[in-house]
Enzyme design. Sequence first.
Site: not given
Length: 258
Positions: A141, A238
């Site tokens: 990521e 998130e």
Amino acid sequence: MPLFAANLTMMFTEWSFLDRFDAAAEAGFTAVEYLFPYDVPPEAIAERLARNNLQQALFNLPPGDWAAGERGIAVLPGRFDALKADIDRGLEYAAATGVKRLHLMAGLADPSDSETATRYRRSVAYAAEQLAEKEIDLLIEPINGRNMPGYFLNDFGAAERLIAELGLANLKLQFDIYHRQIMHGDVTVALRRLMPITGHIQIASVPSRHEPDGEELNYPYLFAEIDRIGYDGFVGCEYAPRGRTLDGLDWFKPYARS
């Protein structure tokens, strides 16, 4: 319709960690994710997942000494043996929870240093190969430097190139829309182009990282686009709620299970 996973590290923090599974299911979520499960026995997490009929969407492999400021050890010199042990530990939790994707954090280092890049490539390749034996995808990521200054993998192009160069079928991109908007923008076109290598999507408002219900990004449009391009994986929530988690779920109610 996108399949949303509540991030239990950031959401439902009014409850203790294990009770967040119950709260998320009661709110209508069918899946969960979180940063790290390692302070809780894997059997306890497995029991909460089963009790609430929840899927485990994602969690991170151990990141090193988080309290001391480490944000992954994949790029750090002299830590390869520790990385191997961390992967084994992550796989124990994967076996208990049934998760099919794990995120490997890179760590803090200069991305222009060639020796560091070589260490990272070796770590990613090793981790992906170990996870492949268990039919689990490894995710990498890109993270923006405002939220995590000095993070090695701070560019979507670098992640895309590494995935192409290694050519490992289970190595995927974790496409965090919040980080993408801060680093590069052009979210919709990037989603379309990178969908073949995307293994997980995450969301939050920009710039505040709160509920995906306003600010810079048009999330209803993006949710429809995710459907249009055929993404059938999880969308991780998130974000940090502005107040109580349940008070900020109006955006989610059309997608909640009844």
